[in-house]
Design a protein around this motif. Structure first.
Motif, PDB file in Angstrom:
ATOM      1  N   ASP A 176      -4.879 -32.897  10.954  1.00 49.13           N
ATOM      2  CA  ASP A 176      -5.862 -31.815  10.769  1.00 49.13           C
ATOM      3  C   ASP A 176      -6.867 -32.159  11.727  1.00 49.13           C
ATOM      4  O   ASP A 176      -7.312 -33.273  11.961  1.00 49.13           O
ATOM      5  N   LEU A 177      -7.923 -31.281  11.785  1.00 49.28           N
ATOM      6  CA  LEU A 177      -9.176 -31.243  12.917  1.00 49.28           C
ATOM      7  C   LEU A 177      -9.887 -32.493  12.476  1.00 49.28           C
ATOM      8  O   LEU A 177     -10.354 -33.291  13.099  1.00 49.28           O
ATOM      9  N   ARG A 178     -10.288 -32.874  11.001  1.00 49.86           N
ATOM     10  CA  ARG A 178     -11.040 -33.830  10.566  1.00 49.86           C
ATOM     11  C   ARG A 178     -10.388 -35.129  10.937  1.00 49.86           C
ATOM     12  O   ARG A 178     -11.124 -36.056  10.707  1.00 49.86           O
ATOM     13  N   ASP A 179      -9.158 -35.204  10.978  1.00 58.01           N
ATOM     14  CA  ASP A 179      -7.959 -36.445  11.189  1.00 58.01           C
ATOM     15  C   ASP A 179      -7.789 -36.507  12.496  1.00 58.01           C
ATOM     16  O   ASP A 179      -6.689 -37.338  12.852  1.00 58.01           O
ATOM     17  N   THR A 180      -8.343 -35.886  13.407  1.00 54.91           N
ATOM     18  CA  THR A 180      -7.819 -35.790  14.941  1.00 54.91           C
ATOM     19  C   THR A 180      -8.941 -36.439  15.710  1.00 54.91           C
ATOM     20  O   THR A 180      -9.894 -35.870  15.680  1.00 54.91           O
ATOM     21  N   GLU A 181      -8.641 -37.383  16.755  1.00 53.69           N
ATOM     22  CA  GLU A 181      -9.599 -37.885  17.584  1.00 53.69           C
ATOM     23  C   GLU A 181      -9.168 -37.333  18.907  1.00 53.69           C
ATOM     24  O   GLU A 181      -8.339 -36.284  19.154  1.00 53.69           O
TER      25      GLU A 181
END
Length: 274
Positions: A116-121
């Protein structure tokens, strides 16, 4: 989503059999497992010589043996990382040299990095784009002169996620870009006699992959997901391979720049809704 990503170090090429001078020759990236394997087998069954790259030696050797045993066809294989631009370009060139011609290119290798966006670098977005957009572009760049000489065509494998939004966003965005890439390259390469099309499979039931695991581990969720399909069943990758084989054939000579959904009328591209 397809996780046949073609990423690994290279072991060097392997070849079985010898190409016949009149046979059509096809190149398939990610062609040893899942949908890619079905595409390889379908083209071999049509009498084509096929060059395949994939993630691991064992699966490449297995599909080479199957093609040789069942169809007596050449299968040139190479283990490589499709995000290694130089290795991918060299594979296309060596495939053309060994097969003697190129009539078709199918870019199946793809995948996603991150969650998900918050867990993507940032590098997850970069790698997802390289897998799904840069790799087909480089492969087609290297194959274009050969395809122009045979009046050949290319098929880029996108996804239902490329036009029916669902997370993860980096995968959906890359697959949407791939659909546009095919349409743009069809306009650019059309004057050279090269067709470029895109196929967008729905959720495919492939043993050992995500939806098969959902079926085995969460049967209630899987049964709910089946309701997203009008006929109550996920897509068979063999049916997708049939469409790809058709697009590579002369019967599809008027089809260019198209995105062909092969999703069984699927609604949401995820078991967890839009």
């Amino acid at each position: 989503m397809d996780d046949t990503d073609g990423r690994d170090g290279g072991d060097g090429p392997h070849e079985s059999g010898a190409p016949g001078p009149a046979r059509r020759a096809m190149i398939v990236t990610g062609g040893s497992r899942g949908l890619g394997r079905e595409v390889t087998l379908r083209l071999a069954a049509q009498g084509c010589d096929v060059a395949v790259c994939g993630r691991d030696t064992a699966s490449l050797e297995a599909v080479a043996k199957e093609v040789h045993t069942e169809y007596g066809r050449t299968l040139y294989t190479e283990r490589l990382d499709v995000t290694d631009d130089e290795a991918l370009a060299a594979f296309v060139r060596s495939s053309a040299a060994r097969l003697g011609r190129v009539d078709g290119l199918v870019t199946v290798a793809g995948g996603v990095r991150g969650a998900d966006l918050r867990d993507t670098e940032p590098h997850d977005w970069d790698q997802t784009c390289r897998l799904n957009v840069t790799h087909p572009a480089i492969a087609l760049r290297e194959a274009a002169d050969h395809l122009a000489g045979t009046g050949g065509s290319a098929v880029l494998v996108s996804s239902i996620s490329g036009w029916k939004p669902a997370p993860p966003a980096q995968y959906a965005a890359a697959k949407a870009a791939q659909i546009h890439l095919a349409a743009s390259l069809a306009r650019e390469l059309g004057p050279r006699g090269i067709r470029v099309n895109c196929v967008s499979p729905g959720s495919m039931l492939i043993e050992g992959k995500g939806w098969a695991r959902l079926r085995d581990e969460e049967p209630r969720a899987y049964r709910e997901f089946e309701k997203e399909f009008p006929d109550g069943r996920l897509v068979d990758p063999r049916d997708v391979a049939e469409v790809i084989a058709f697009l590579l054939s002369d019967g599809a000579r008027a089809v260019n720049g198209a995105n062909i959904p092969v999703d069984g009328g699927q609604n949401a591209p995820s078991a967890y809704g839009y």
